[in-house]
Design a protein around this motif. Sequence first.
Motif, PDB file in Angstrom:
ATOM      1  N   ARG A  78       6.116  -2.982  -4.269  1.00 33.75           N
ATOM      2  CA  ARG A  78       5.018  -2.047  -4.559  1.00 33.75           C
ATOM      3  C   ARG A  78       3.664  -2.722  -4.431  1.00 33.75           C
ATOM      4  NH1 ARG A  78       9.047   0.058  -7.766  1.00 33.75           N
ATOM      5  NH2 ARG A  78       9.210   2.321  -7.586  1.00 33.75           N
ATOM      6  N   LYS A 353      -1.237  -0.724   1.620  1.00 37.62           N
ATOM      7  CA  LYS A 353      -0.428   0.228   0.858  1.00 37.62           C
ATOM      8  C   LYS A 353      -0.010   1.380   1.757  1.00 37.62           C
ATOM      9  CE  LYS A 353      -0.181  -0.006  -3.834  1.00 37.62           C
ATOM     10  NZ  LYS A 353       1.067   0.217  -4.576  1.00 37.62           N
ATOM     11  N   GLU A 356       3.266   4.394  -2.281  1.00 36.12           N
ATOM     12  CA  GLU A 356       3.420   3.435  -3.388  1.00 36.12           C
ATOM     13  C   GLU A 356       3.877   2.056  -2.915  1.00 36.12           C
ATOM     14  OE1 GLU A 356       6.775   4.429  -6.051  1.00 36.12           O
ATOM     15  OE2 GLU A 356       7.226   6.044  -4.660  1.00 36.12           O
ATOM     16  N   TRP A 357       4.073   1.860  -1.594  1.00 32.97           N
ATOM     17  CA  TRP A 357       4.683   0.613  -1.109  1.00 32.97           C
ATOM     18  C   TRP A 357       3.683  -0.330  -0.468  1.00 32.97           C
ATOM     19  CZ3 TRP A 357       8.692   1.494  -3.692  1.00 32.97           C
ATOM     20  CH2 TRP A 357       9.333   2.723  -3.683  1.00 32.97           C
TER      21      TRP A 357
END
Length: 488
Positions: A78, A353, A356-357
Amino acid sequence: MSVCKTGAEHIKSLKDGRTVYIDGKVVPDVTEHPAFRNSIRSSAALYDFQAQPENLELMTFIPDGSNRRISRAWQMPRNYDEMVLRRKALQTWAAQHYGFMGRSPDHLASALVGQRMGIEVFRKHGEDRAKALAGYFDYISRNDLFLTYVIINPQAERAKDWGQQDEDLVARIVDEDSSGMTIRGAKMLGTSSIMANEVFIANLQPLKPGEEALAFSCALPMNAKGLRVLSRKSYEASAVSVFDNPISSRFDENDALMYFEDVKVPWDRVFVHRDTDMCRAQFHDTPGHAYQNYQAQIRLSVKVKFLVGLARRLTESIGTVKMPPVAEQLGYLAAQVSMVEAMLSGMEASGNKLGEWWVPNKHMMYSAQVITQELYPRLINLIRELAGGALIMLPSSVDDFADPGLKKIIGKTQRSSVMTPEEKVKFLKAAWDAVGSEFGSRHTQYEMFYAGAQFVTRSHSFRTFDWNSATGMVDKLLSTYDLDGVRH
Ligand SMILES: Cc1cc2nc3c(=O)[nH]c(=O)nc-3n(C[C@H](O)[C@H](O)[C@H](O)COP(=O)(O)OP(=O)(O)OC[C@H]3O[C@@H](n4cnc5c(N)ncnc54)[C@H](O)[C@@H]3O)c2cc1C
Protein backbone atom coordinates in the motif's frame (compact mmCIF):
# COMPACT_ATOMS: atom_id res chain seq x y z
CA MET A 1 -1.22 -28.23 9.44
CA SER A 2 2.02 -26.25 9.46
CA VAL A 3 1.95 -22.50 9.84
CA CYS A 4 2.70 -22.09 6.11
CA LYS A 5 3.42 -24.23 3.06
CA THR A 6 6.43 -26.54 3.36
CA GLY A 7 8.80 -28.09 0.83
CA ALA A 8 7.34 -31.56 1.43
CA GLU A 9 3.88 -30.21 0.63
CA HIS A 10 5.18 -28.71 -2.58
CA ILE A 11 6.92 -31.89 -3.72
CA LYS A 12 3.79 -33.91 -2.98
CA SER A 13 1.68 -31.48 -5.01
CA LEU A 14 3.83 -32.14 -8.11
CA LYS A 15 2.97 -35.86 -8.12
CA ASP A 16 -0.17 -35.06 -10.05
CA GLY A 17 0.00 -37.10 -13.24
CA ARG A 18 1.19 -34.21 -15.45
CA THR A 19 2.39 -35.13 -18.95
CA VAL A 20 6.05 -34.17 -19.24
CA TYR A 21 8.30 -35.55 -21.97
CA ILE A 22 12.07 -35.77 -22.04
CA ASP A 23 14.36 -37.78 -24.32
CA GLY A 24 11.40 -39.32 -26.11
CA LYS A 25 9.70 -40.65 -22.99
CA VAL A 26 6.91 -39.60 -20.64
CA VAL A 27 8.15 -38.87 -17.13
CA PRO A 28 6.15 -40.93 -14.62
CA ASP A 29 7.02 -38.70 -11.65
CA VAL A 30 8.97 -35.45 -12.14
CA THR A 31 9.97 -35.33 -8.49
CA GLU A 32 11.99 -38.54 -8.83
CA HIS A 33 13.39 -38.11 -12.36
CA PRO A 34 17.17 -37.41 -12.66
CA ALA A 35 16.45 -34.55 -15.06
CA PHE A 36 14.41 -32.58 -12.52
CA ARG A 37 14.56 -33.97 -8.97
CA ASN A 38 17.34 -31.76 -7.55
CA SER A 39 15.93 -28.54 -8.98
CA ILE A 40 12.52 -29.48 -7.64
CA ARG A 41 14.11 -29.93 -4.22
CA SER A 42 15.70 -26.48 -4.57
CA SER A 43 12.29 -24.98 -5.28
CA ALA A 44 10.83 -26.90 -2.34
CA ALA A 45 13.65 -25.55 -0.15
CA LEU A 46 12.27 -22.05 -0.74
CA TYR A 47 9.06 -23.05 1.04
CA ASP A 48 11.01 -24.73 3.84
CA PHE A 49 13.10 -21.60 4.22
CA GLN A 50 10.08 -19.36 4.66
CA ALA A 51 8.51 -21.87 7.07
CA GLN A 52 11.43 -21.69 9.52
CA PRO A 53 10.23 -19.87 12.66
CA GLU A 54 13.04 -17.29 12.48
CA ASN A 55 12.12 -16.43 8.85
CA LEU A 56 8.34 -16.28 9.15
CA GLU A 57 8.08 -12.54 9.74
CA LEU A 58 10.58 -11.59 7.03
CA MET A 59 9.24 -13.98 4.40
CA THR A 60 5.51 -14.36 4.98
CA PHE A 61 2.32 -12.56 5.99
CA ILE A 62 -1.23 -13.51 6.91
CA PRO A 63 -3.78 -12.41 4.32
CA ASP A 64 -7.06 -10.91 5.58
CA GLY A 65 -9.50 -13.55 6.75
CA SER A 66 -6.96 -16.36 6.69
CA ASN A 67 -5.12 -18.21 9.43
CA ARG A 68 -2.25 -19.56 7.34
CA ARG A 69 0.83 -17.57 6.41
CA ILE A 70 1.79 -17.19 2.75
CA SER A 71 4.79 -15.78 0.91
CA ARG A 72 5.17 -11.99 0.95
CA ALA A 73 5.35 -12.25 -2.84
CA TRP A 74 1.54 -12.25 -2.73
CA GLN A 75 1.39 -9.08 -0.67
CA MET A 76 -0.02 -6.00 -2.40
CA PRO A 77 2.00 -3.05 -1.03
CA ARG A 78 0.00 0.00 0.00
CA ASN A 79 2.99 2.27 0.35
CA TYR A 80 6.74 2.54 -0.16
CA ASP A 81 7.61 0.92 3.18
CA GLU A 82 5.49 -2.15 2.44
CA MET A 83 7.11 -2.41 -0.98
CA VAL A 84 10.58 -2.42 0.57
CA LEU A 85 9.50 -5.04 3.11
CA ARG A 86 8.22 -7.23 0.28
CA ARG A 87 11.40 -6.70 -1.74
CA LYS A 88 13.59 -7.79 1.16
CA ALA A 89 11.67 -11.08 1.29
CA LEU A 90 12.09 -11.57 -2.47
CA GLN A 91 15.79 -10.76 -2.31
CA THR A 92 16.24 -13.24 0.53
CA TRP A 93 14.49 -15.93 -1.50
CA ALA A 94 16.66 -15.14 -4.54
CA ALA A 95 19.76 -15.48 -2.39
CA GLN A 96 18.78 -19.13 -1.73
CA HIS A 97 19.39 -19.90 -5.43
CA TYR A 98 21.97 -17.14 -6.06
CA GLY A 99 19.53 -15.57 -8.54
CA PHE A 100 19.69 -18.55 -10.90
CA MET A 101 15.99 -19.42 -10.74
CA GLY A 102 14.45 -16.77 -12.92
CA ARG A 103 10.95 -18.10 -12.60
CA SER A 104 10.89 -18.81 -8.90
CA PRO A 105 7.36 -18.65 -7.41
CA ASP A 106 7.64 -14.91 -6.69
CA HIS A 107 7.80 -14.05 -10.42
CA LEU A 108 4.24 -15.05 -11.26
CA ALA A 109 3.03 -13.96 -7.84
CA SER A 110 4.33 -10.50 -8.75
CA ALA A 111 2.70 -10.57 -12.20
CA LEU A 112 -0.63 -11.48 -10.63
CA VAL A 113 -0.32 -9.01 -7.77
CA GLY A 114 0.01 -6.32 -10.45
CA GLN A 115 -2.91 -7.62 -12.49
CA ARG A 116 -5.08 -7.92 -9.38
CA MET A 117 -4.27 -4.30 -8.53
CA GLY A 118 -5.64 -3.37 -11.95
CA ILE A 119 -8.90 -5.30 -11.59
CA GLU A 120 -10.83 -2.30 -13.00
CA VAL A 121 -9.23 -3.00 -16.39
CA PHE A 122 -10.73 -6.51 -16.31
CA ARG A 123 -14.11 -5.07 -15.21
CA LYS A 124 -14.21 -2.95 -18.37
CA HIS A 125 -13.56 -6.14 -20.36
CA GLY A 126 -16.36 -8.00 -18.56
CA GLU A 127 -17.66 -8.50 -15.03
CA ASP A 128 -17.32 -12.30 -15.33
CA ARG A 129 -13.70 -12.07 -16.43
CA ALA A 130 -12.86 -9.73 -13.50
CA LYS A 131 -14.60 -12.13 -11.12
CA ALA A 132 -12.56 -15.00 -12.56
CA LEU A 133 -9.28 -13.15 -12.07
CA ALA A 134 -10.09 -12.04 -8.53
CA GLY A 135 -11.28 -15.54 -7.58
CA TYR A 136 -8.19 -17.13 -9.11
CA PHE A 137 -5.91 -14.71 -7.29
CA ASP A 138 -7.53 -15.64 -3.97
CA TYR A 139 -7.20 -19.36 -4.74
CA ILE A 140 -3.54 -19.37 -5.78
CA SER A 141 -2.32 -16.87 -3.21
CA ARG A 142 -4.08 -18.43 -0.22
CA ASN A 143 -2.68 -21.83 -1.21
CA ASP A 144 0.74 -20.27 -1.93
CA LEU A 145 0.86 -22.10 -5.27
CA PHE A 146 3.83 -22.04 -7.62
CA LEU A 147 2.89 -20.68 -11.03
CA THR A 148 4.72 -20.23 -14.28
CA TYR A 149 3.53 -18.54 -17.47
CA VAL A 150 3.65 -18.86 -21.23
CA ILE A 151 2.86 -15.54 -22.84
CA ILE A 152 4.98 -15.76 -26.02
CA ASN A 153 4.27 -17.57 -29.28
CA PRO A 154 6.77 -19.98 -30.85
CA GLN A 155 8.92 -18.46 -33.59
CA ALA A 156 8.29 -19.80 -37.06
CA GLU A 157 7.70 -17.08 -39.67
CA ARG A 158 8.42 -13.86 -37.76
CA ALA A 159 7.66 -11.80 -40.87
CA LYS A 160 4.05 -13.03 -40.84
CA ASP A 161 1.28 -11.98 -38.42
CA TRP A 162 0.51 -14.45 -35.63
CA GLY A 163 -2.87 -15.21 -37.18
CA GLN A 164 -1.20 -16.14 -40.48
CA GLN A 165 1.08 -18.80 -39.00
CA ASP A 166 0.51 -22.44 -39.91
CA GLU A 167 -2.41 -24.08 -38.14
CA ASP A 168 -1.80 -25.33 -34.60
CA LEU A 169 1.45 -23.39 -34.13
CA VAL A 170 0.07 -20.59 -31.94
CA ALA A 171 -2.37 -21.62 -29.21
CA ARG A 172 -5.88 -20.49 -30.13
CA ILE A 173 -9.49 -21.00 -29.14
CA VAL A 174 -10.98 -23.83 -31.22
CA ASP A 175 -14.26 -24.38 -29.43
CA GLU A 176 -16.54 -22.95 -26.73
CA ASP A 177 -19.57 -24.17 -24.84
CA SER A 178 -21.41 -23.34 -21.64
CA SER A 179 -18.66 -24.84 -19.46
CA GLY A 180 -15.63 -23.20 -21.02
CA MET A 181 -13.35 -22.84 -24.03
CA THR A 182 -11.04 -25.33 -25.71
CA ILE A 183 -7.54 -24.34 -26.81
CA ARG A 184 -5.15 -25.95 -29.28
CA GLY A 185 -1.58 -25.07 -30.28
CA ALA A 186 1.68 -24.08 -28.63
CA LYS A 187 3.25 -21.43 -26.42
CA MET A 188 6.82 -20.95 -25.35
CA LEU A 189 8.77 -21.22 -23.12
CA GLY A 190 7.44 -22.49 -19.81
CA THR A 191 10.42 -21.92 -17.60
CA SER A 192 9.97 -23.73 -14.25
CA SER A 193 6.77 -25.35 -15.55
CA ILE A 194 7.96 -28.78 -14.52
CA MET A 195 8.18 -27.67 -10.88
CA ALA A 196 5.11 -25.40 -10.91
CA ASN A 197 1.55 -26.16 -9.88
CA GLU A 198 -0.23 -24.08 -12.49
CA VAL A 199 0.44 -22.29 -15.76
CA PHE A 200 -0.89 -18.88 -16.72
CA ILE A 201 -1.40 -18.59 -20.48
CA ALA A 202 -1.64 -15.26 -22.26
CA ASN A 203 -0.57 -13.33 -25.32
CA LEU A 204 1.87 -10.48 -24.73
CA GLN A 205 2.90 -9.96 -28.35
CA PRO A 206 0.74 -7.49 -30.29
CA LEU A 207 -2.29 -8.93 -32.05
CA LYS A 208 -4.35 -7.43 -34.86
CA PRO A 209 -8.15 -7.26 -35.31
CA GLY A 210 -9.17 -10.57 -36.86
CA GLU A 211 -6.86 -12.53 -34.56
CA GLU A 212 -9.49 -12.88 -31.81
CA ALA A 213 -9.09 -16.68 -31.60
CA LEU A 214 -5.54 -16.06 -30.33
CA ALA A 215 -6.65 -13.30 -27.97
CA PHE A 216 -7.24 -14.96 -24.62
CA SER A 217 -5.70 -15.47 -21.24
CA CYS A 218 -6.43 -18.24 -18.78
CA ALA A 219 -4.88 -20.54 -16.20
CA LEU A 220 -4.63 -24.30 -15.93
CA PRO A 221 -3.23 -26.80 -13.48
CA MET A 222 -0.11 -28.47 -14.85
CA ASN A 223 -1.94 -31.80 -14.97
CA ALA A 224 -4.74 -30.47 -17.20
CA LYS A 225 -5.92 -33.12 -19.68
CA GLY A 226 -4.28 -32.57 -23.08
CA LEU A 227 -1.46 -30.32 -21.80
CA ARG A 228 1.83 -31.72 -23.10
CA VAL A 229 5.08 -30.33 -21.71
CA LEU A 230 8.16 -30.88 -23.89
CA SER A 231 11.26 -30.32 -21.75
CA ARG A 232 14.46 -29.03 -23.24
CA LYS A 233 17.70 -30.92 -22.57
CA SER A 234 18.23 -31.18 -18.82
CA TYR A 235 21.51 -29.68 -17.57
CA GLU A 236 20.80 -31.28 -14.22
CA ALA A 237 20.81 -34.71 -15.87
CA SER A 238 24.10 -34.00 -17.65
CA ALA A 239 25.75 -32.60 -14.51
CA VAL A 240 28.63 -34.88 -13.52
CA SER A 241 28.41 -34.37 -9.75
CA VAL A 242 27.68 -31.58 -7.29
CA PHE A 243 31.44 -30.97 -7.02
CA ASP A 244 31.76 -30.67 -10.82
CA ASN A 245 28.53 -28.76 -11.46
CA PRO A 246 27.39 -27.24 -8.15
CA ILE A 247 24.90 -24.86 -9.76
CA SER A 248 23.49 -26.69 -12.78
CA SER A 249 23.06 -29.90 -10.78
CA ARG A 250 20.70 -28.13 -8.38
CA PHE A 251 19.25 -24.95 -9.90
CA ASP A 252 18.35 -25.92 -13.48
CA GLU A 253 14.80 -24.56 -13.47
CA ASN A 254 14.24 -25.98 -16.98
CA ASP A 255 12.32 -24.49 -19.91
CA ALA A 256 9.67 -26.34 -21.87
CA LEU A 257 7.46 -25.98 -24.87
CA MET A 258 3.81 -26.19 -23.93
CA TYR A 259 1.49 -27.87 -26.37
CA PHE A 260 -2.24 -27.61 -25.73
CA GLU A 261 -3.96 -30.52 -27.41
CA ASP A 262 -7.61 -29.52 -27.21
CA VAL A 263 -7.40 -28.50 -23.57
CA LYS A 264 -10.64 -27.44 -21.93
CA VAL A 265 -10.49 -24.31 -19.77
CA PRO A 266 -13.47 -23.63 -17.47
CA TRP A 267 -14.88 -20.08 -17.66
CA ASP A 268 -13.82 -19.28 -14.10
CA ARG A 269 -10.20 -19.63 -15.29
CA VAL A 270 -10.64 -17.42 -18.38
CA PHE A 271 -9.49 -13.82 -17.79
CA VAL A 272 -9.34 -12.43 -21.33
CA HIS A 273 -11.72 -13.64 -23.99
CA ARG A 274 -11.37 -12.87 -27.71
CA ASP A 275 -10.17 -9.29 -27.21
CA THR A 276 -6.90 -8.36 -28.91
CA ASP A 277 -6.49 -5.04 -27.08
CA MET A 278 -7.27 -6.60 -23.70
CA CYS A 279 -4.32 -8.97 -24.22
CA ARG A 280 -2.12 -5.88 -24.12
CA ALA A 281 -4.12 -4.05 -21.45
CA GLN A 282 -3.97 -6.96 -19.00
CA PHE A 283 -0.21 -6.40 -18.74
CA HIS A 284 0.23 -2.74 -19.59
CA ASP A 285 -2.90 -0.93 -18.32
CA THR A 286 -2.61 -2.80 -15.02
CA PRO A 287 0.67 -2.78 -13.04
CA GLY A 288 1.12 -6.47 -14.04
CA HIS A 289 4.04 -5.97 -16.42
CA ALA A 290 5.66 -3.45 -14.07
CA TYR A 291 5.43 -5.81 -11.09
CA GLN A 292 6.64 -8.96 -12.89
CA ASN A 293 9.69 -7.18 -14.27
CA TYR A 294 10.36 -5.38 -10.98
CA GLN A 295 10.61 -8.86 -9.43
CA ALA A 296 13.02 -9.86 -12.20
CA GLN A 297 15.28 -6.92 -11.32
CA ILE A 298 15.15 -7.84 -7.62
CA ARG A 299 16.35 -11.35 -8.49
CA LEU A 300 18.97 -10.01 -10.90
CA SER A 301 20.40 -7.74 -8.20
CA VAL A 302 21.25 -10.90 -6.24
CA LYS A 303 22.66 -12.74 -9.25
CA VAL A 304 24.99 -9.95 -10.38
CA LYS A 305 26.26 -9.57 -6.84
CA PHE A 306 27.03 -13.29 -6.78
CA LEU A 307 28.80 -13.05 -10.15
CA VAL A 308 30.93 -10.15 -9.02
CA GLY A 309 31.83 -12.09 -5.88
CA LEU A 310 32.87 -14.87 -8.21
CA ALA A 311 35.03 -12.47 -10.23
CA ARG A 312 36.81 -11.32 -7.08
CA ARG A 313 37.50 -14.87 -5.86
CA LEU A 314 38.68 -15.77 -9.36
CA THR A 315 41.31 -13.08 -9.37
CA GLU A 316 42.36 -14.05 -5.85
CA SER A 317 42.65 -17.70 -6.88
CA ILE A 318 45.04 -16.94 -9.75
CA GLY A 319 46.83 -14.13 -7.93
CA THR A 320 45.91 -11.23 -10.21
CA VAL A 321 43.70 -9.32 -7.78
CA LYS A 322 46.28 -6.70 -6.85
CA MET A 323 47.32 -5.87 -10.43
CA PRO A 324 46.06 -2.34 -11.07
CA PRO A 325 44.29 -3.13 -14.39
CA VAL A 326 42.57 -6.12 -12.76
CA ALA A 327 41.51 -4.08 -9.72
CA GLU A 328 40.17 -1.50 -12.16
CA GLN A 329 38.07 -4.18 -13.92
CA LEU A 330 36.77 -5.35 -10.55
CA GLY A 331 35.90 -1.78 -9.65
CA TYR A 332 33.98 -1.48 -12.91
CA LEU A 333 32.11 -4.72 -12.20
CA ALA A 334 31.29 -3.60 -8.66
CA ALA A 335 29.89 -0.34 -10.04
CA GLN A 336 27.54 -2.33 -12.29
CA VAL A 337 26.20 -4.24 -9.27
CA SER A 338 25.56 -1.03 -7.38
CA MET A 339 23.88 0.44 -10.44
CA VAL A 340 21.38 -2.44 -10.50
CA GLU A 341 20.71 -1.93 -6.78
CA ALA A 342 20.37 1.83 -7.24
CA MET A 343 17.88 1.37 -10.06
CA LEU A 344 15.84 -0.91 -7.81
CA SER A 345 15.82 1.67 -5.02
CA GLY A 346 14.91 4.33 -7.56
CA MET A 347 11.90 2.51 -8.98
CA GLU A 348 10.61 1.89 -5.45
CA ALA A 349 11.17 5.40 -4.07
CA SER A 350 9.74 7.15 -7.12
CA GLY A 351 6.81 4.77 -7.45
CA ASN A 352 3.25 6.02 -7.50
CA LYS A 353 -0.13 5.29 -6.01
CA LEU A 354 -2.72 3.41 -8.03
CA GLY A 355 -5.84 3.62 -5.90
CA GLU A 356 -4.76 2.14 -2.59
CA TRP A 357 -1.65 0.40 -4.03
CA TRP A 358 1.99 1.40 -4.46
CA VAL A 359 3.42 0.71 -7.92
CA PRO A 360 7.10 0.86 -8.97
CA ASN A 361 8.14 3.63 -11.34
CA LYS A 362 7.47 2.14 -14.77
CA HIS A 363 10.02 4.04 -16.78
CA MET A 364 12.80 3.33 -14.29
CA MET A 365 11.87 -0.35 -14.41
CA TYR A 366 12.03 -0.37 -18.22
CA SER A 367 15.35 1.51 -18.14
CA ALA A 368 16.73 -1.14 -15.81
CA GLN A 369 15.54 -3.82 -18.20
CA VAL A 370 17.14 -2.21 -21.24
CA ILE A 371 20.40 -1.69 -19.41
CA THR A 372 20.62 -5.07 -17.69
CA GLN A 373 19.83 -7.17 -20.75
CA GLU A 374 22.96 -5.65 -22.30
CA LEU A 375 24.88 -5.72 -19.04
CA TYR A 376 24.58 -9.45 -18.39
CA PRO A 377 26.51 -10.79 -21.43
CA ARG A 378 29.10 -8.03 -20.91
CA LEU A 379 29.53 -9.03 -17.29
CA ILE A 380 29.96 -12.69 -18.22
CA ASN A 381 32.49 -11.77 -20.88
CA LEU A 382 34.50 -9.66 -18.45
CA ILE A 383 34.61 -12.48 -15.91
CA ARG A 384 35.82 -14.87 -18.60
CA GLU A 385 38.43 -12.34 -19.61
CA LEU A 386 39.69 -12.15 -16.03
CA ALA A 387 39.95 -15.95 -15.91
CA GLY A 388 42.12 -16.96 -18.84
CA GLY A 389 42.59 -20.72 -19.11
CA ALA A 390 42.01 -21.36 -15.40
CA LEU A 391 38.37 -22.19 -16.09
CA ILE A 392 39.42 -24.91 -18.51
CA MET A 393 42.62 -26.38 -17.04
CA LEU A 394 40.63 -28.52 -14.65
CA PRO A 395 40.45 -32.23 -13.79
CA SER A 396 37.90 -33.99 -15.97
CA SER A 397 35.77 -34.84 -12.96
CA VAL A 398 35.79 -35.38 -9.23
CA ASP A 399 36.88 -38.97 -9.97
CA ASP A 400 40.41 -37.78 -10.85
CA PHE A 401 40.92 -37.10 -7.12
CA ALA A 402 40.32 -40.79 -6.39
CA ASP A 403 43.48 -41.80 -8.25
CA PRO A 404 46.49 -41.12 -5.97
CA GLY A 405 48.81 -40.47 -8.93
CA LEU A 406 46.44 -37.96 -10.52
CA LYS A 407 45.71 -36.37 -7.16
CA LYS A 408 49.42 -35.75 -6.75
CA ILE A 409 49.69 -34.05 -10.14
CA ILE A 410 46.56 -31.98 -9.41
CA GLY A 411 48.22 -30.96 -6.13
CA LYS A 412 51.29 -29.78 -8.01
CA THR A 413 49.47 -27.97 -10.84
CA GLN A 414 46.41 -26.38 -9.25
CA ARG A 415 48.46 -23.96 -7.17
CA SER A 416 47.11 -20.82 -5.55
CA SER A 417 48.40 -18.62 -2.76
CA VAL A 418 44.95 -18.46 -1.15
CA MET A 419 43.42 -21.88 -1.82
CA THR A 420 44.45 -25.52 -1.55
CA PRO A 421 44.47 -27.37 -4.89
CA GLU A 422 41.18 -29.04 -4.01
CA GLU A 423 39.61 -25.70 -3.03
CA LYS A 424 40.85 -24.13 -6.24
CA VAL A 425 39.40 -26.87 -8.44
CA LYS A 426 36.15 -26.73 -6.48
CA PHE A 427 35.89 -22.98 -6.94
CA LEU A 428 36.87 -22.92 -10.63
CA LYS A 429 34.36 -25.63 -11.46
CA ALA A 430 31.63 -23.54 -9.78
CA ALA A 431 32.77 -20.50 -11.77
CA TRP A 432 32.68 -22.40 -15.07
CA ASP A 433 29.25 -23.79 -14.24
CA ALA A 434 27.99 -20.23 -13.76
CA VAL A 435 29.58 -18.47 -16.71
CA GLY A 436 30.74 -20.98 -19.31
CA SER A 437 28.88 -24.28 -19.14
CA GLU A 438 25.87 -25.03 -21.30
CA PHE A 439 23.80 -24.08 -18.26
CA GLY A 440 25.75 -20.81 -17.91
CA SER A 441 25.23 -20.07 -21.57
CA ARG A 442 21.48 -20.67 -21.26
CA HIS A 443 21.53 -18.06 -18.49
CA THR A 444 23.03 -15.48 -20.82
CA GLN A 445 20.24 -16.23 -23.31
CA TYR A 446 17.70 -16.00 -20.51
CA GLU A 447 18.86 -12.61 -19.25
CA MET A 448 19.00 -11.28 -22.82
CA PHE A 449 15.49 -12.44 -23.72
CA TYR A 450 13.25 -13.25 -20.76
CA ALA A 451 11.59 -9.85 -20.96
CA GLY A 452 11.58 -9.60 -24.74
CA ALA A 453 14.18 -8.86 -27.40
CA GLN A 454 15.95 -5.49 -27.30
CA PHE A 455 13.58 -3.89 -29.80
CA VAL A 456 10.74 -4.72 -27.39
CA THR A 457 12.27 -3.48 -24.13
CA ARG A 458 13.55 -0.31 -25.83
CA SER A 459 10.09 0.37 -27.20
CA HIS A 460 8.71 0.17 -23.64
CA SER A 461 11.36 2.66 -22.58
CA PHE A 462 10.42 4.94 -25.50
CA ARG A 463 6.73 4.68 -24.65
CA THR A 464 7.04 5.43 -20.93
CA PHE A 465 9.68 8.17 -20.83
CA ASP A 466 8.61 11.71 -19.91
CA TRP A 467 9.56 13.17 -23.29
CA ASN A 468 7.78 16.47 -22.61
CA SER A 469 10.09 17.35 -19.76
CA ALA A 470 13.13 16.56 -21.95
CA THR A 471 11.98 18.25 -25.14
CA GLY A 472 10.51 21.06 -23.04
CA MET A 473 14.02 22.09 -21.99
CA VAL A 474 15.17 22.13 -25.61
CA ASP A 475 12.15 24.22 -26.60
CA LYS A 476 12.82 26.61 -23.70
CA LEU A 477 16.40 27.14 -24.87
CA LEU A 478 15.24 27.76 -28.46
CA SER A 479 12.65 30.26 -27.23
CA THR A 480 15.34 32.44 -25.64
CA TYR A 481 16.83 33.70 -28.95
CA ASP A 482 16.12 34.20 -32.65
CA LEU A 483 17.78 35.81 -35.67
CA ASP A 484 17.81 39.13 -33.83
CA GLY A 485 19.69 37.71 -30.84
CA VAL A 486 18.65 37.05 -27.24
CA ARG A 487 14.97 37.67 -26.43
CA HIS A 488 14.32 39.64 -23.27
C1 LIG B 1 15.87 -19.16 -21.52
C2 LIG B 1 14.55 -18.55 -21.89
C3 LIG B 1 13.47 -18.72 -21.03
C4 LIG B 1 12.23 -18.20 -21.36
N1 LIG B 1 11.16 -18.38 -20.52
C5 LIG B 1 9.94 -17.94 -20.86
C6 LIG B 1 8.79 -18.18 -20.02
O1 LIG B 1 8.89 -18.76 -18.94
N2 LIG B 1 7.59 -17.76 -20.45
C7 LIG B 1 7.42 -17.12 -21.64
O2 LIG B 1 6.29 -16.74 -21.97
N3 LIG B 1 8.47 -16.85 -22.44
C8 LIG B 1 9.72 -17.27 -22.09
N4 LIG B 1 10.78 -17.04 -22.91
C9 LIG B 1 10.53 -16.44 -24.20
C10 LIG B 1 10.95 -14.99 -24.25
O3 LIG B 1 9.99 -14.17 -23.64
C11 LIG B 1 11.16 -14.64 -25.72
O4 LIG B 1 12.30 -15.36 -26.15
C12 LIG B 1 11.33 -13.16 -25.92
O5 LIG B 1 10.12 -12.48 -25.66
C13 LIG B 1 11.78 -12.86 -27.35
O6 LIG B 1 10.86 -13.35 -28.26
P1 LIG B 1 11.33 -14.36 -29.38
O7 LIG B 1 12.13 -15.44 -28.77
O8 LIG B 1 10.12 -14.69 -30.19
O9 LIG B 1 12.37 -13.51 -30.24
P2 LIG B 1 12.03 -12.50 -31.40
O10 LIG B 1 11.03 -11.50 -30.96
O11 LIG B 1 11.70 -13.28 -32.63
O12 LIG B 1 13.41 -11.79 -31.55
C14 LIG B 1 14.59 -12.52 -31.93
C15 LIG B 1 15.46 -11.57 -32.72
O13 LIG B 1 14.88 -11.36 -34.01
C16 LIG B 1 15.02 -9.99 -34.41
N5 LIG B 1 13.66 -9.44 -34.54
C17 LIG B 1 12.49 -10.15 -34.50
N6 LIG B 1 11.45 -9.34 -34.70
C18 LIG B 1 11.93 -8.10 -34.88
C19 LIG B 1 11.32 -6.82 -35.10
N7 LIG B 1 10.00 -6.68 -35.20
N8 LIG B 1 12.13 -5.75 -35.19
C20 LIG B 1 13.47 -5.87 -35.09
N9 LIG B 1 14.11 -7.06 -34.88
C21 LIG B 1 13.35 -8.15 -34.78
C22 LIG B 1 15.88 -9.34 -33.32
O14 LIG B 1 17.23 -9.50 -33.69
C23 LIG B 1 15.60 -10.20 -32.09
O15 LIG B 1 16.63 -10.13 -31.12
C24 LIG B 1 12.05 -17.50 -22.58
C25 LIG B 1 13.14 -17.31 -23.42
C26 LIG B 1 14.38 -17.82 -23.10
C27 LIG B 1 15.53 -17.61 -24.03
